[in-house]
Design a protein around this motif. Structure first.
Motif, mmCIF file in Angstrom:
data_model
loop_
_atom_site.group_PDB
_atom_site.id
_atom_site.type_symbol
_atom_site.label_atom_id
_atom_site.label_comp_id
_atom_site.label_asym_id
_atom_site.label_seq_id
_atom_site.Cartn_x
_atom_site.Cartn_y
_atom_site.Cartn_z
ATOM 1 N N THR A 38 0.849 -1.192 0.000
ATOM 2 C CA THR A 38 0.000 0.000 0.000
ATOM 3 C C THR A 38 0.885 1.244 0.000
ATOM 4 O OG1 THR A 38 -0.111 0.216 2.403
ATOM 5 C CG2 THR A 38 -1.787 -1.202 1.339
ATOM 6 N N LEU A 39 0.335 2.329 -0.472
ATOM 7 C CA LEU A 39 1.053 3.605 -0.464
ATOM 8 C C LEU A 39 1.392 3.991 0.973
ATOM 9 C CD1 LEU A 39 2.022 5.655 -2.544
ATOM 10 C CD2 LEU A 39 -0.120 6.889 -2.241
ATOM 11 N N GLN A 41 1.990 1.977 3.522
ATOM 12 C CA GLN A 41 3.125 1.147 3.971
ATOM 13 C C GLN A 41 4.440 1.758 3.494
ATOM 14 O OE1 GLN A 41 1.984 -2.674 2.256
ATOM 15 N NE2 GLN A 41 2.688 -3.707 4.107
ATOM 16 N N VAL A 42 4.483 2.073 2.215
ATOM 17 C CA VAL A 42 5.706 2.612 1.625
ATOM 18 C C VAL A 42 6.064 3.949 2.274
ATOM 19 C CG1 VAL A 42 6.802 3.406 -0.501
ATOM 20 C CG2 VAL A 42 5.344 1.381 -0.547
ATOM 21 N N LYS A 43 5.090 4.815 2.486
ATOM 22 C CA LYS A 43 5.348 6.115 3.136
ATOM 23 C C LYS A 43 5.909 5.912 4.537
ATOM 24 C CE LYS A 43 2.074 8.971 0.587
ATOM 25 N NZ LYS A 43 0.830 9.756 0.639
ATOM 26 N N ASN A 44 5.336 4.953 5.279
ATOM 27 C CA ASN A 44 5.833 4.668 6.633
ATOM 28 C C ASN A 44 7.266 4.176 6.597
ATOM 29 O OD1 ASN A 44 3.490 5.437 7.958
ATOM 30 N ND2 ASN A 44 2.634 3.382 7.937
ATOM 31 N N TRP A 45 7.579 3.300 5.644
ATOM 32 C CA TRP A 45 8.940 2.781 5.531
ATOM 33 C C TRP A 45 9.929 3.892 5.191
ATOM 34 C CZ3 TRP A 45 7.627 -2.133 2.203
ATOM 35 C CH2 TRP A 45 7.006 -3.083 3.030
ATOM 36 N N ILE A 46 9.536 4.793 4.306
ATOM 37 C CA ILE A 46 10.413 5.921 3.957
ATOM 38 C C ILE A 46 10.698 6.747 5.210
ATOM 39 C CG2 ILE A 46 10.568 8.100 2.678
ATOM 40 C CD1 ILE A 46 8.958 6.647 0.411
ATOM 41 N N THR A 47 9.664 6.993 6.003
ATOM 42 C CA THR A 47 9.817 7.778 7.234
ATOM 43 C C THR A 47 10.690 7.032 8.252
ATOM 44 O OG1 THR A 47 7.664 8.802 6.891
ATOM 45 C CG2 THR A 47 8.553 8.887 9.127
ATOM 46 N N ILE A 82 7.807 3.832 -5.779
ATOM 47 C CA ILE A 82 8.092 2.540 -5.151
ATOM 48 C C ILE A 82 6.848 1.645 -5.166
ATOM 49 C CG2 ILE A 82 8.693 1.387 -2.973
ATOM 50 C CD1 ILE A 82 10.459 3.921 -2.385
ATOM 51 N N SER A 83 5.685 2.215 -4.916
ATOM 52 C CA SER A 83 4.444 1.430 -4.939
ATOM 53 C C SER A 83 4.211 0.813 -6.316
ATOM 54 C CB SER A 83 3.240 2.298 -4.568
ATOM 55 O OG SER A 83 3.370 2.739 -3.243
ATOM 56 N N GLU A 84 4.558 1.561 -7.347
ATOM 57 C CA GLU A 84 4.393 1.069 -8.719
ATOM 58 C C GLU A 84 5.528 0.122 -9.123
ATOM 59 O OE1 GLU A 84 4.204 4.761 -10.862
ATOM 60 O OE2 GLU A 84 2.162 5.185 -10.181
#
Length: 114
Positions: A38-39, A41-47, A82-84
């Protein structure tokens, strides 16, 4: 619950899964390709992990991105890219529930699980 993220045909992911199984670590495997991301998830990982640590810029996927995407790749645009293209993520990504780790090293896993 411990989750190992990756793709099933990645050699490093295979090594990490083998290590976890040999050391009787109960975990769930989440395949980026089959199970998706999910977008959020990816945003959380980046943070949590940081963009430079999370993204494998030596990957075939990175090399195949168009120049405009690479030029404008930053904290704002990265989550969508990254999501794509989930194979941009360095593998495996281990989520212990308390902390996240990228990549696999036998010694590091020994430290994490002792």
């Amino acid at each position: 619950m411990i989750t190992l993220y990756g793709i099933k045909n990645c050699d490093t992911v295979k090594k990490a899964r083998s290590w976890l199984e040999q050391h009787n670590v109960d975990y769930r495997f989440h395949d980026f390709r089959a199970d998706g991301l999910t977008l959020a998830q990816v945003k959380n990982w980046i943070t949590e992990i940081g963009l430079e640590t999370l993204v494998n810029k030596r990957s075939t996927t990175w090399k195949e991105l168009d120049e405009a995407t690479k030029t404008h790749f930053n904290e704002t645009t990265a989550a969508t890219v990254i999501s794509e293209n989930p194979t941009l993520i360095k593998r495996p990504l281990l989520d212990t529930g308390k902390q996240k780790y990228v990549g696999f090293k036998d010694a590091e896993y020994t430290t994490i699980f002792n």
